[in-house]
Design an enzyme around this catalytic site. Structure first.
Site, short mmCIF file in Angstrom:
data_model
loop_
_atom_site.label_atom_id
_atom_site.label_comp_id
_atom_site.label_asym_id
_atom_site.label_seq_id
_atom_site.Cartn_x
_atom_site.Cartn_y
_atom_site.Cartn_z
N ARG A 1 0.83 -1.20 0.00
CA ARG A 1 0.00 0.00 0.00
C ARG A 1 0.86 1.25 0.00
NH1 ARG A 1 -4.23 1.08 5.01
NH2 ARG A 1 -5.19 3.02 4.23
N GLY B 1 6.70 -2.65 -4.44
CA GLY B 1 6.83 -1.74 -3.32
C GLY B 1 5.86 -0.57 -3.36
N HIS B 2 5.81 0.16 -2.24
CA HIS B 2 4.84 1.26 -2.15
C HIS B 2 5.17 2.38 -3.13
CE1 HIS B 2 7.54 3.64 0.56
NE2 HIS B 2 7.80 2.48 1.13
N GLU B 3 4.10 2.84 -3.79
CA GLU B 3 4.11 3.86 -4.84
C GLU B 3 4.82 3.43 -6.12
OE1 GLU B 3 5.79 5.54 -1.77
OE2 GLU B 3 3.76 5.45 -0.95
N ARG C 1 10.10 0.94 -4.05
CA ARG C 1 9.20 2.08 -3.93
C ARG C 1 9.46 3.15 -4.99
NH1 ARG C 1 11.13 6.25 0.73
NH2 ARG C 1 9.36 7.28 -0.23
#
Length: 297
Positions: free
Chosen positions: A189, A212-214, A231
């Site tokens: 998330r 990964g996030h983003e 990320r």
């Protein structure tokens, strides 16, 4: 919200309003971000979406800081920023562009765990032991194989005197139509709702791979087994990543690029190119160099 709601007058240089939290390169409007080095300050000053910025006292003296409509100082901009992030979570100030619900024609295994805050489209297949946490938006025709985890927390932390403290994630995951998430893959998330973790239409995420996030995965991308896409990296449309590829954070891989198995990618990859190795470089040149080494033995 105004900066003066969170900071005292001694640190406040220019008060201003903000509506959202995000990074210095955010594409959302009226964003509060932080900058603890000159590179981030320059990026924020060029971005009209940044209405407020937290900086160090030294950076506040820079000519770039003059361009920011809202400015406040802190000895640790990152720590001050994430304190506001925590208060946003406590006050339920993060909002999302979808309503929860499950579409028609879905096949959901009884052992799957699905949070109430999810949006799931039509004709989605969800296998055994899948976990879909809150704030996940899934399109139609998606196949989610056994053991997949979507919307979990990633590694983002602060070091404190009492130890390492994880920073909670409060953004969301967007999975478009006809994506296939293979067994034990993981999608993290995002931290804020202004920057989403996204997998494009028709893409394939292999066994035990981690997004990964983003991270932003384009359309019709193939990510093979046991890959790690860190990320805020971006994978262009129609790319191929071989088994055990690792992509460093903030790296851009151009559309239709081919990354061979076992590669470690730490810098941007051009469109239509092929790279391999640790660290990844042009694949054809690497093969020629290896051939020369063997010939010269």
């Amino acid at each position: 919200m105004k900066l003066s709601r969170y900071f005292n007058s001694q640190n406040l240089i220019r008060d201003n309003e903000f509506m959202q939290l995000g990074y210095v390169d955010s594409k959302s409007s009226q964003v509060l971000a932080y900058a603890d080095n000159l590179k981030y300050l320059q990026a924020a000053a060029k971005n009209p979406n940044i209405s407020c910025l937290i900086v160090t006292p030294e950076l506040s003296l820079s000519n770039f800081a003059v361009k920011l409509p809202g400015l406040v100082t802190s000895g640790s901009p990152r720590e001050a920023f994430y304190k506001i992030h925590s208060s946003f979570i406590d006050d339920s100030l993060y909002h999302f562009p979808f309503k929860p619900g499950i579409g028609v024609g879905c096949k959901i295994h009884p052992t799957a765990i699905i949070s109430e805050g999810c949006r799931i489209g039509d004709n989605v297949i969800i296998g055994e032991q899948v976990v879909i946490r809150e704030c996940v938006w899934i399109g139609s025709g998606v196949i989610i194989e056994p053991g997949v985890k979507i919307g979990v927390e990633g590694i983002l932390y602060n070091r404190t005197s009492s130890g390492i403290v994880l920073i909670p994630h409060a953004g969301y995951v967007r999975i478009h139509d006809n994506v296939n998430l293979m067994t034990n893959s993981i999608v993290v998330r995002s931290i804020h709702n202004t920057d989403v973790t996204e997998i494009g239409k028709g893409s394939l995420i292999g066994l035990a791979s981690i997004i990964g996030h983003e991270a932003n995965i384009g359309t019709s991308v193939v990510i093979s087994n046991q890959c790690l896409v860190a990320r805020k990296s971006r994978i262009g449309n129609d790319c191929f990543l071989g088994t055990n590829v690792m992509v460093k954070e903030h790296v851009y891989i151009g559309k239709k690029a081919h990354v061979f198995a076992g590669s470690v990618v730490i810098s941007d990859v051009a469109e239509n190119s092929s790279v391999s190795g640790n660290f990844a470089t042009d694949h054809k040149k690497r093969m020629l160099d290896l051939a020369r080494m063997k010939f010269n033995r």
